[in-house]
Design a protein around this motif. Sequence first.
Motif, PDB file in Angstrom:
ATOM      1  N   ALA A 470       0.813  -1.218   0.000  1.00  0.00           N
ATOM      2  CA  ALA A 470       0.000   0.000   0.000  1.00  0.00           C
ATOM      3  C   ALA A 470       0.847   1.269   0.000  1.00  0.00           C
ATOM      4  CB  ALA A 470      -0.944  -0.009   1.204  1.00  0.00           C
ATOM      5  N   PHE A 471       1.968   1.259   0.743  1.00  0.00           N
ATOM      6  CA  PHE A 471       2.767   2.489   0.836  1.00  0.00           C
ATOM      7  C   PHE A 471       3.502   2.811  -0.467  1.00  0.00           C
ATOM      8  CE2 PHE A 471       5.845  -0.744   2.172  1.00  0.00           C
ATOM      9  CZ  PHE A 471       7.023  -0.344   1.551  1.00  0.00           C
ATOM     10  N   LYS A 472       3.568   1.844  -1.400  1.00  0.00           N
ATOM     11  CA  LYS A 472       4.250   2.075  -2.671  1.00  0.00           C
ATOM     12  C   LYS A 472       3.305   2.557  -3.777  1.00  0.00           C
ATOM     13  CE  LYS A 472       7.671  -1.594  -1.813  1.00  0.00           C
ATOM     14  NZ  LYS A 472       8.225  -2.876  -2.327  1.00  0.00           N
ATOM     15  N   VAL A 473       2.017   2.450  -3.553  1.00  0.00           N
ATOM     16  CA  VAL A 473       1.045   2.836  -4.582  1.00  0.00           C
ATOM     17  C   VAL A 473       1.004   4.358  -4.710  1.00  0.00           C
ATOM     18  CG1 VAL A 473      -1.393   2.801  -5.236  1.00  0.00           C
ATOM     19  CG2 VAL A 473      -0.357   0.780  -4.167  1.00  0.00           C
ATOM     20  N   PRO A 474       1.143   4.888  -5.921  1.00  0.00           N
ATOM     21  CA  PRO A 474       1.136   6.357  -6.095  1.00  0.00           C
ATOM     22  C   PRO A 474      -0.169   6.982  -5.599  1.00  0.00           C
ATOM     23  CG  PRO A 474       1.895   5.263  -8.101  1.00  0.00           C
ATOM     24  CD  PRO A 474       1.367   4.189  -7.202  1.00  0.00           C
ATOM     25  N   ARG A 475      -0.032   7.965  -4.728  1.00  0.00           N
ATOM     26  CA  ARG A 475      -1.225   8.692  -4.256  1.00  0.00           C
ATOM     27  C   ARG A 475      -1.618   9.775  -5.252  1.00  0.00           C
ATOM     28  NH1 ARG A 475      -0.360   4.998  -1.261  1.00  0.00           N
ATOM     29  NH2 ARG A 475      -1.056   4.796   0.904  1.00  0.00           N
ATOM     30  N   GLU A 476      -0.628  10.270  -5.967  1.00  0.00           N
ATOM     31  CA  GLU A 476      -0.886  11.309  -6.970  1.00  0.00           C
ATOM     32  C   GLU A 476      -0.526  10.753  -8.341  1.00  0.00           C
ATOM     33  OE1 GLU A 476      -2.028  14.462  -6.520  1.00  0.00           O
ATOM     34  OE2 GLU A 476      -2.166  14.349  -4.327  1.00  0.00           O
ATOM     35  N   ILE A 477      -1.475  10.804  -9.279  1.00  0.00           N
ATOM     36  CA  ILE A 477      -1.225  10.362 -10.661  1.00  0.00           C
ATOM     37  C   ILE A 477      -1.575  11.509 -11.591  1.00  0.00           C
ATOM     38  CG2 ILE A 477      -1.977   8.803 -12.496  1.00  0.00           C
ATOM     39  CD1 ILE A 477      -2.225   6.609 -10.435  1.00  0.00           C
ATOM     40  N   ILE A 478      -0.625  11.870 -12.414  1.00  0.00           N
ATOM     41  CA  ILE A 478      -0.807  12.977 -13.361  1.00  0.00           C
ATOM     42  C   ILE A 478      -0.754  12.393 -14.771  1.00  0.00           C
ATOM     43  CG2 ILE A 478       0.113  15.180 -14.182  1.00  0.00           C
ATOM     44  CD1 ILE A 478       1.266  13.966 -10.841  1.00  0.00           C
ATOM     45  N   PHE A 479      -1.777  12.643 -15.553  1.00  0.00           N
ATOM     46  CA  PHE A 479      -1.796  12.185 -16.934  1.00  0.00           C
ATOM     47  C   PHE A 479      -1.256  13.293 -17.836  1.00  0.00           C
ATOM     48  CE2 PHE A 479      -5.105   9.621 -14.912  1.00  0.00           C
ATOM     49  CZ  PHE A 479      -4.774   8.345 -15.371  1.00  0.00           C
ATOM     50  N   MET A 480      -0.353  12.927 -18.728  1.00  0.00           N
ATOM     51  CA  MET A 480       0.235  13.898 -19.650  1.00  0.00           C
ATOM     52  C   MET A 480       0.335  13.284 -21.044  1.00  0.00           C
ATOM     53  SD  MET A 480       3.344  15.566 -17.382  1.00  0.00           S
ATOM     54  CE  MET A 480       3.507  16.963 -18.516  1.00  0.00           C
ATOM     55  N   ASP A 481       0.426  14.146 -22.037  1.00  0.00           N
ATOM     56  CA  ASP A 481       0.633  13.661 -23.410  1.00  0.00           C
ATOM     57  C   ASP A 481       2.074  13.233 -23.624  1.00  0.00           C
ATOM     58  OD1 ASP A 481      -2.009  14.162 -24.099  1.00  0.00           O
ATOM     59  OD2 ASP A 481      -1.581  16.221 -24.731  1.00  0.00           O
ATOM     60  N   GLU A 482       2.981  13.845 -22.865  1.00  0.00           N
ATOM     61  CA  GLU A 482       4.406  13.520 -22.989  1.00  0.00           C
ATOM     62  C   GLU A 482       5.091  13.805 -21.663  1.00  0.00           C
ATOM     63  OE1 GLU A 482       8.269  14.559 -25.847  1.00  0.00           O
ATOM     64  OE2 GLU A 482       6.338  15.532 -26.174  1.00  0.00           O
ATOM     65  N   ILE A 483       5.977  12.894 -21.255  1.00  0.00           N
ATOM     66  CA  ILE A 483       6.729  13.076 -20.022  1.00  0.00           C
ATOM     67  C   ILE A 483       7.976  13.904 -20.308  1.00  0.00           C
ATOM     68  CG2 ILE A 483       7.988  11.904 -18.171  1.00  0.00           C
ATOM     69  CD1 ILE A 483       6.160   9.494 -18.602  1.00  0.00           C
ATOM     70  N   PRO A 484       8.297  14.900 -19.478  1.00  0.00           N
ATOM     71  CA  PRO A 484       9.518  15.691 -19.712  1.00  0.00           C
ATOM     72  C   PRO A 484      10.754  14.800 -19.793  1.00  0.00           C
ATOM     73  CG  PRO A 484       8.164  16.686 -18.004  1.00  0.00           C
ATOM     74  CD  PRO A 484       7.547  15.350 -18.297  1.00  0.00           C
ATOM     75  N   LYS A 485      11.592  15.068 -20.796  1.00  0.00           N
ATOM     76  CA  LYS A 485      12.801  14.271 -21.010  1.00  0.00           C
ATOM     77  C   LYS A 485      14.009  15.191 -21.091  1.00  0.00           C
ATOM     78  CE  LYS A 485      10.234  10.942 -23.850  1.00  0.00           C
ATOM     79  NZ  LYS A 485       9.017  11.740 -23.983  1.00  0.00           N
TER      80      LYS A 485
END
Length: 508
Positions: A470-485
């Motif tokens: 449970a402590f590893k599950v992301p509490r915040e999820i952000i959906f994006m078209d592209e992840i910064p690289k």
Amino acid sequence: MSAEILSAVERFASRGNGPAIGAPGRPDLDYPALAAQIAAGARQLAGLGVAPGDAVAIVLPNGPEMATAFLTVAACATAAPLNPAYTEDEYAFYMEDLDAKLLIVAAGVETPARAAAARLGVRIAELAHDATEPAGAFTLVDAPGAAARRNGPDDVALVLHTSGTTSRPKIVPLTAGNIEASAGHIAAALHLTGEDRCLNIMPLFHIHGLIAAVLSSVSAGAYVCCSPGFNAMRVFAWMHESRPSWYTAVPTMHQAILSRAGRNADVISQTKLRLIRSSSASLPAPVFHELEKTFGCPVIESYGMTEAAHQMASNQLPPGKRKPGSVGAAAGPEVSIMGEDGSLLAQGETGEIVIRGPNVTPGYRNNPKANAENWTNGWFRTGDQGVMDEDGFISINGRLKEIINRGGEKVSPREVDDVLMEHPAVAQAVAFALPHEKLGEEVAAVIVLKEGASAEAKEIREFAAKSLAAFKVPREIIFMDEIPKGATGKLQRIGLADKLGLTKAGAA
């Protein structure tokens, strides 16, 4: 690069006119012409007052002239390739930090590097080439010739900066012996011969493209086709034209290539790749399996970093082992796992990955503090946390600085990535630390969905909870078209919360 690699080029040249350097739409430069080009360029550099130990900044677009300019400078001085996308202030910082004696730029091409060099009083040499001539052939405009001295094994042939994500970039000097050793390690791991043809899509201001694609090929008498830079819409056309037996890339590039594979089945069947190599970031297991299924060849994930002149470990070609999720076994230097007290740990124990060998930098330049912190009992500390199995294969949990500390519970972001990537709607995922008032840090993730797919944050969390504590599950999820690289296509985990403007996690 020193007399050893130059002698190899000359030896291959004496055996015939096999192709050495190429580019889409250009005639090939063969080994006799490459040997002559390096020798002529070295004489011109000497005529400009450049000698072994002098740093020569190179700001050129990706392509064959960048490859041959690197080979030439590394043969008789210190090559310092810089990202063509830098600003004037960035160029000024790097050239001053390197004490550059010369800047090489493309003739007639405007770049902020010119203004930066003028500010610092650094001499500029213009590199001219004719697109109708063989790929990689060039001359330095108005540069007189003089006798040139080749680098010896202990002369610095290449100098790069670390990424500097969390601190001032450190200068990494790599001797001719370092880069020759690493090129040889890569050629041995991939069983390269003069029959091989590499398609380079990696930037040539970065260790991956310079050593894994260009220098490893040249050290084996093989051929490398130098693209103008990664472009998923053009890769298959380049494959069709250059007929490569292999290519090397970072995972985000592999994913982009796979996204266009369905409409290029004919090219894939005609190309018949012998292998695909992946390095510079962890390759998600689903991407590994899809690559092998799509291209019908083994995928060889390797482990590299600038301080090691790239390669440290690698999975093996058949009949050797390759393990999805592992970066492989030692492939050149010695590799071990070290505890916090400096002791070497047994197989199965988690600690910091450490290396030593002929490809490892002798030490950061002008940085005794970093040298003291990063070397222990002759071992270089990579900063990566990992574990070695009974076969000597290494699995990386993540950068020690990337480990998420959620109220004292340590979370490996890569473990979270791997689970999220198993969701059928997820194309890319990167977990990262989000500041939290009470816990210190919370687990967050950015997700890119597959084209045409849909999913809600709650659904993703429920999916992850089936495999993660449970402590590893992301509490915040952000959906994006592209992840910064970053500039080399690597996902940027450190500092991602700031880049996204996220300052605090929600209630735990």
